[in-house]
Write a protein that holds these residues in place. Sequence first.
Motif, PDB file in Angstrom:
ATOM      1  N   PRO A 105       0.935  -1.116  -0.076  1.00 22.39           N
ATOM      2  CA  PRO A 105       0.085  -0.182   0.076  1.00 22.39           C
ATOM      3  C   PRO A 105       0.758   1.247  -0.108  1.00 22.39           C
ATOM      4  O   PRO A 105       1.981   1.247   0.396  1.00 22.39           O
ATOM      5  N   GLN A 128      -4.702   2.069  -1.337  1.00 24.92           N
ATOM      6  CA  GLN A 128      -4.710   2.881   0.225  1.00 24.92           C
ATOM      7  C   GLN A 128      -4.818   1.887   1.203  1.00 24.92           C
ATOM      8  O   GLN A 128      -4.636   2.120   2.303  1.00 24.92           O
ATOM      9  N   THR A 129      -5.028   0.434   0.999  1.00 23.06           N
ATOM     10  CA  THR A 129      -5.414  -0.382   1.908  1.00 23.06           C
ATOM     11  C   THR A 129      -4.739  -1.771   1.380  1.00 23.06           C
ATOM     12  O   THR A 129      -4.435  -1.931   0.396  1.00 23.06           O
ATOM     13  N   ASP A 131      -6.294  -4.510   1.170  1.00 23.37           N
ATOM     14  CA  ASP A 131      -7.173  -5.119   0.052  1.00 23.37           C
ATOM     15  C   ASP A 131      -7.042  -4.685  -1.440  1.00 23.37           C
ATOM     16  O   ASP A 131      -7.036  -5.323  -2.234  1.00 23.37           O
ATOM     17  N   ASP A 132      -6.595  -3.413  -1.547  1.00 22.67           N
ATOM     18  CA  ASP A 132      -6.405  -2.662  -2.543  1.00 22.67           C
ATOM     19  C   ASP A 132      -5.110  -3.484  -3.420  1.00 22.67           C
ATOM     20  O   ASP A 132      -5.042  -3.525  -4.366  1.00 22.67           O
ATOM     21  N   TYR A 212      -9.480  -1.640  12.960  1.00 21.68           N
ATOM     22  CA  TYR A 212      -9.691  -2.968  12.025  1.00 21.68           C
ATOM     23  C   TYR A 212      -9.840  -4.214  12.817  1.00 21.68           C
ATOM     24  O   TYR A 212      -9.273  -5.159  12.521  1.00 21.68           O
ATOM     25  N   GLY A 227     -11.280   1.123   8.821  1.00 22.79           N
ATOM     26  CA  GLY A 227     -10.219   1.850   8.101  1.00 22.79           C
ATOM     27  C   GLY A 227      -9.771   2.945   8.934  1.00 22.79           C
ATOM     28  O   GLY A 227     -10.144   3.384  10.139  1.00 22.79           O
ATOM     29  N   GLU A 233      -0.003  -0.586  11.427  1.00 22.05           N
ATOM     30  CA  GLU A 233      -0.320  -0.834  10.141  1.00 22.05           C
ATOM     31  C   GLU A 233      -0.066  -2.318   9.694  1.00 22.05           C
ATOM     32  O   GLU A 233      -0.860  -2.982   8.728  1.00 22.05           O
ATOM     33  N   ALA A 236      -3.490  -3.939  10.015  1.00 20.02           N
ATOM     34  CA  ALA A 236      -4.635  -3.101   9.521  1.00 20.02           C
ATOM     35  C   ALA A 236      -5.337  -3.826   8.338  1.00 20.02           C
ATOM     36  O   ALA A 236      -5.127  -3.667   7.132  1.00 20.02           O
ATOM     37  N   LYS A 238      -8.681  -5.534   6.576  1.00 20.43           N
ATOM     38  CA  LYS A 238     -10.279  -5.221   6.326  1.00 20.43           C
ATOM     39  C   LYS A 238     -10.957  -6.549   6.352  1.00 20.43           C
ATOM     40  O   LYS A 238     -12.140  -6.810   6.763  1.00 20.43           O
TER      41      LYS A 238
END
Length: 410
Positions: A105, A128-129, A131-132, A212, A227, A233, A236, A238
């Motif tokens: 990220p 930004q996450t 998951d992204d 989270y 979030g 981090e 973090a 999701k």
Amino acid sequence: MSPAPLPVTIDDIRAAAAALEGQVARTPIIPAPQLSGILGCELFLKLETLQRTGSFKDRGAYNKLRSLDKAQRKRGVVAMSAGNHAQGVAYHATRLGIPSTIVMPTFTPFTKVAKTEGYGAKVVLVGQTLDDSMGHARKLVDEEKLTLIHPYDDPYIIAGQGTAGLEILADVPDLDDLVVPIGGGGLISGIAIAARSINPSIRITGVEASLYASMADAVAGRTGVYGGATIAEGIAVKSPGVLTRQIIADLVDDIVAVEETVLEQGVHQLMTQQKLVAEGAGAAGIAGILANPERFAGRRVGVVVCGGNIDPRILASILMRGLVRNGQIARLRIEIEDVPGVLSTIAGIIGATGGNIIETYHQRLFFQIPVKRADIDVVVETRDRAHVDVIIGKLMESGYPATLLSDVGA
């Protein structure tokens, strides 16, 4: 109907332990007498910060990479991570001659990006996450035929992380509790399988960042919105794992969520009381006890300090904020008559109490005060909060109204 079998067994973890021997560190678990006194329990710390890449992720990464066939090794691997899994995969992939691409990220601390590249990986910053980043990693799997090294939802990863549990119970077999941070759940899943196989009565508690708290919700059948900026981090996450969710639901007694200020205090306590550097996720276990001291009072508690890769700037900020929180640095606003010699008098009063002035700000223009008066903001180094009260008292006695400005909170 009997419960579904777990995706990882104690035999898998023992096989991983045999494979990891000589490849990753067998980290120590040490007593923590200073923190024990503060927290009210007999505390033992499993120092995964001493792994080659600074976290437990070395274990699962090597165990997964060793399982790949020749074709998979030649094409290469891809992983997504905020840093620790990235470093574990990069380091061991390079050792094994496997090309690696790591998707991270954009918020990943620079120190983790630099270290990952230093271990020989190609780093791609996307999203930004986590998951992204995972979405982009899966795209690379499809486009370049790379093998995905999942950070937590993989039997080899879980088994590798579980080797830490074997070591903990071998070294301190009579623990009452284990406290383990939770992101996607790979570490606590493996440790829970190992620990329950050795000591079925041990109590296991997971700790999540409150921003989270996805695993606790998933296990309880709830959904939530996750979030926000966190110093943890590394946890973090999701979308917790499917395999790990099943293991945690079966074997973990409870999951607690901790606020950012408590995570910060966990880092600070480990540094100041035990002289150990931990990142936010690495200190989450300590934060979980700080937030729930009555749960662990008088018990023998093992905590996994799972990572030490904290950005030095963040660590410096946490340590300074800890001094403010403890009253060892205070900012005072003092009302004075704006005439020559007053600053010298103020300095003398503070100095006579043993306070040390670090900074001074003389405010004449930006406050609603009479034109012949002024406010001085003074940053003072002190012994503790009681010392701050003494300084304020002496100023007030001398005719200088003083106020303690807002600190960073409890």
